[in-house]
Design a protein around this motif. Structure first.
Motif, PDB file in Angstrom:
ATOM      1  N   LEU A   2       5.046-101.900 -13.872  1.00 17.30           N
ATOM      2  CA  LEU A   2       4.897-101.379 -12.568  1.00 17.30           C
ATOM      3  C   LEU A   2       4.060-101.738 -11.618  1.00 17.30           C
ATOM      4  O   LEU A   2       4.605-101.527 -10.258  1.00 17.30           O
ATOM      5  N   VAL A   3       3.373-102.670 -11.832  1.00 20.67           N
ATOM      6  CA  VAL A   3       2.668-103.652 -10.585  1.00 20.67           C
ATOM      7  C   VAL A   3       4.097-104.380 -10.039  1.00 20.67           C
ATOM      8  O   VAL A   3       4.126-104.329  -8.870  1.00 20.67           O
ATOM      9  N   TRP A   4       4.625-105.123 -10.805  1.00 24.92           N
ATOM     10  CA  TRP A   4       5.505-105.825 -10.226  1.00 24.92           C
ATOM     11  C   TRP A   4       6.806-105.242  -9.563  1.00 24.92           C
ATOM     12  O   TRP A   4       7.275-105.400  -8.696  1.00 24.92           O
ATOM     13  N   PHE A   5       6.882-104.279 -10.119  1.00 26.47           N
ATOM     14  CA  PHE A   5       8.020-103.203  -9.398  1.00 26.47           C
ATOM     15  C   PHE A   5       7.753-102.855  -8.178  1.00 26.47           C
ATOM     16  O   PHE A   5       8.505-102.665  -7.218  1.00 26.47           O
ATOM     17  N   ASN A   6       6.611-102.305  -7.973  1.00 27.64           N
ATOM     18  CA  ASN A   6       5.828-101.972  -6.606  1.00 27.64           C
ATOM     19  C   ASN A   6       5.822-103.220  -5.843  1.00 27.64           C
ATOM     20  O   ASN A   6       6.075-102.948  -4.558  1.00 27.64           O
ATOM     21  N   ILE A   7       5.452-104.294  -6.217  1.00 29.47           N
ATOM     22  CA  ILE A   7       5.586-105.586  -5.345  1.00 29.47           C
ATOM     23  C   ILE A   7       6.894-105.599  -4.772  1.00 29.47           C
ATOM     24  O   ILE A   7       7.013-106.072  -3.872  1.00 29.47           O
ATOM     25  N   LEU A  12      -0.243 -99.572  -4.356  1.00 30.21           N
ATOM     26  CA  LEU A  12       0.614 -98.413  -4.797  1.00 30.21           C
ATOM     27  C   LEU A  12       0.640 -97.984  -6.254  1.00 30.21           C
ATOM     28  O   LEU A  12       0.682 -96.860  -6.415  1.00 30.21           O
ATOM     29  N   ALA A  13       0.776 -98.829  -7.182  1.00 28.87           N
ATOM     30  CA  ALA A  13       1.004 -98.942  -8.410  1.00 28.87           C
ATOM     31  C   ALA A  13      -0.456 -98.211  -8.859  1.00 28.87           C
ATOM     32  O   ALA A  13      -0.403 -97.213  -9.808  1.00 28.87           O
ATOM     33  N   VAL A  14      -1.599 -98.839  -8.579  1.00 26.63           N
ATOM     34  CA  VAL A  14      -2.877 -97.823  -8.933  1.00 26.63           C
ATOM     35  C   VAL A  14      -2.998 -96.551  -8.356  1.00 26.63           C
ATOM     36  O   VAL A  14      -3.219 -95.523  -9.098  1.00 26.63           O
ATOM     37  N   TYR A  24       0.406 -94.441 -10.495  1.00 30.29           N
ATOM     38  CA  TYR A  24       0.666 -94.646 -11.956  1.00 30.29           C
ATOM     39  C   TYR A  24      -0.391 -94.647 -12.993  1.00 30.29           C
ATOM     40  O   TYR A  24      -1.497 -95.217 -12.244  1.00 30.29           O
ATOM     41  N   SER A  25      -0.611 -93.785 -13.880  1.00 24.04           N
ATOM     42  CA  SER A  25      -1.708 -94.009 -14.871  1.00 24.04           C
ATOM     43  C   SER A  25      -1.023 -93.868 -16.182  1.00 24.04           C
ATOM     44  O   SER A  25      -0.332 -92.865 -16.671  1.00 24.04           O
ATOM     45  N   PRO A  26      -1.170 -94.810 -17.186  1.00 27.26           N
ATOM     46  CA  PRO A  26      -1.793 -96.266 -16.831  1.00 27.26           C
ATOM     47  C   PRO A  26      -0.811 -97.074 -16.155  1.00 27.26           C
ATOM     48  O   PRO A  26       0.322 -96.827 -16.096  1.00 27.26           O
ATOM     49  N   VAL A  27      -1.684 -98.009 -15.317  1.00 30.68           N
ATOM     50  CA  VAL A  27      -0.848 -99.009 -14.477  1.00 30.68           C
ATOM     51  C   VAL A  27      -0.488-100.242 -15.722  1.00 30.68           C
ATOM     52  O   VAL A  27      -1.492-100.694 -16.320  1.00 30.68           O
ATOM     53  N   THR A  28       0.739-100.583 -15.667  1.00 30.25           N
ATOM     54  CA  THR A  28       1.093-101.480 -16.402  1.00 30.25           C
ATOM     55  C   THR A  28       1.576-102.523 -15.356  1.00 30.25           C
ATOM     56  O   THR A  28       1.954-102.251 -14.441  1.00 30.25           O
TER      57      THR A  28
END
Length: 180
Positions: free
Chosen positions: A138-143, A126-128, A131-135
């Motif tokens: 943001l990945v941890w937020f989505n996890i 979902l982060a990919v 969001y752009s760029p993926v940071t």
């Protein structure tokens, strides 16, 4: 005898898949997105009762994600058609394997594979997609968001479903195996 047993498992799996899809589609906007709550994920407790739930959940997830893609509700797109059902399948297999480990008769550990696997797979997906760029934050937020939603659906609602099916006798009536 074996044909009846196989047919029963096929029907059980199909009904579980259909129920998963119906529950997902009923709340489609909330079932997709970076912060999501799929009440259909409460069905991930069903492998505790029947092996038919393992493929049933994976097929239900695939059809739900296809619906989401076709309706525009699922921006993760085609990637979710592959990763979502595979994550669900892996989680269902582990849930089935953990069914014998209980805490005061409750299969608490069986609720954790869908929480952990979906957080680890769907969160970054979902982060990919969003969001752009993926940071990394943001990945941890989505996890964390996916994990929290899964914890509510799989552990909270799943254990309520397990208790209701078990205590009412419905689990035995629905999932018992008959010879002949």
């Amino acid at each position: 005898m074996k044909e009846k047993y196989s047919l029963r498992l096929l029907v059980e799996g199909g009904l579980i898949a259909a129920l998963y899809v119906a529950l997902t589609v009923a709340i489609a906007p909330a079932a997709f997105g970076p912060i999501q709550l799929r009440l259909s994920e409460m069905l991930t407790i069903l492998p505790v009762f029947t092996p038919a739930a393992v493929p049933g959940l994976a097929v239900g997830c695939l059809v739900s994600n296809l619906f989401g893609l076709m309706s525009g509700a699922n921006p993760a797109g085609a990637l979710d058609l592959l990763l979502g059902p595979l994550a669900t399948l892996a989680a269902a297999v582990l849930t089935r394997r953990l069914r014998g480990i209980t805490v005061k008769g409750v299969p608490l550990l069986s609720t954790l594979p869908p929480v952990l696997i979906n957080a680890a797979v769907v969160g970054p997906e979902l982060a990919v997609a969003y969001y752009s760029p993926v940071t990394l934050p943001l990945v941890w937020f989505n996890i964390l968001c996916v994990g929290a939603g899964q914890l509510v659906a799989c552990t909270g609602c799943g254990l309520l479903l397990h208790t209701a099916l078990y205590r009412s006798g419905a689990a035995n009536a629905l999932f018992r195996r008959r010879a002949g």
